[in-house]
Design a protein around this motif. Structure first.
Motif, PDB file in Angstrom:
ATOM      1  N   ALA A  21     -66.445 -57.057 -61.901  1.00 20.00           N
ATOM      2  CA  ALA A  21     -65.945 -57.236 -60.534  1.00 20.00           C
ATOM      3  C   ALA A  21     -66.194 -55.988 -59.694  1.00 20.00           C
ATOM      4  O   ALA A  21     -66.559 -56.089 -58.515  1.00 20.00           O
ATOM      5  N   GLN A  31     -67.836 -63.678 -55.495  1.00 20.67           N
ATOM      6  CA  GLN A  31     -68.097 -64.393 -56.754  1.00 20.67           C
ATOM      7  C   GLN A  31     -69.067 -65.545 -56.494  1.00 20.67           C
ATOM      8  O   GLN A  31     -69.938 -65.824 -57.322  1.00 20.67           O
ATOM      9  N   ARG A  42     -69.211 -70.410 -60.657  1.00 22.81           N
ATOM     10  CA  ARG A  42     -68.253 -69.481 -60.085  1.00 22.81           C
ATOM     11  C   ARG A  42     -66.972 -69.454 -60.903  1.00 22.81           C
ATOM     12  O   ARG A  42     -66.374 -68.400 -61.121  1.00 22.81           O
ATOM     13  N   GLY A  46     -65.257 -66.220 -62.613  1.00 19.41           N
ATOM     14  CA  GLY A  46     -63.852 -65.881 -62.403  1.00 19.41           C
ATOM     15  C   GLY A  46     -63.130 -65.667 -63.723  1.00 19.41           C
ATOM     16  O   GLY A  46     -62.340 -64.738 -63.864  1.00 19.41           O
ATOM     17  N   GLU A  49     -64.180 -62.285 -65.110  1.00 23.64           N
ATOM     18  CA  GLU A  49     -63.544 -61.179 -64.390  1.00 23.64           C
ATOM     19  C   GLU A  49     -62.051 -61.068 -64.698  1.00 23.64           C
ATOM     20  O   GLU A  49     -61.496 -59.972 -64.640  1.00 23.64           O
TER      21      GLU A  49
END
Length: 77
Positions: A21, A31, A42, A46, A49
């Motif tokens: 990130a 993202q 995506r 996520g 991250e």
């Protein structure tokens, strides 16, 4: 989060995700942009991250190429 991981492994995934990130944001990318540029979902990014996904080596390499960084940069703290 993956339940079969030790606390140390979970911490490692979180550290990797924070670093990903950090590099993404340093480039001013969302993202969504990283997902489009890398071909990864995506929601998957996520999860990486947030330290919830154990990302595969090939995807680490794909992310590094997309972000134009050495793969080792994703592991530096």
């Amino acid at each position: 989060m993956e339940t079969s991981l030790t606390p140390e492994q979970q911490a490692d995934l979180q550290t990797f995700g924070r670093r990903l990130a950090e590099i993404r944001k340093a480039r001013g990318w969302s993202q969504e942009r990283l997902a489009l540029e890398s071909g990864l979902a995506r929601s998957y990014l996520g999860g990486i991250e947030r330290g919830q996904r154990n990302v595969a080596l090939l995807n680490i390499l794909k992310l590094a190429r997309t972000l134009e960084c050495d793969p080792g940069e994703l592991f530096r703290t």
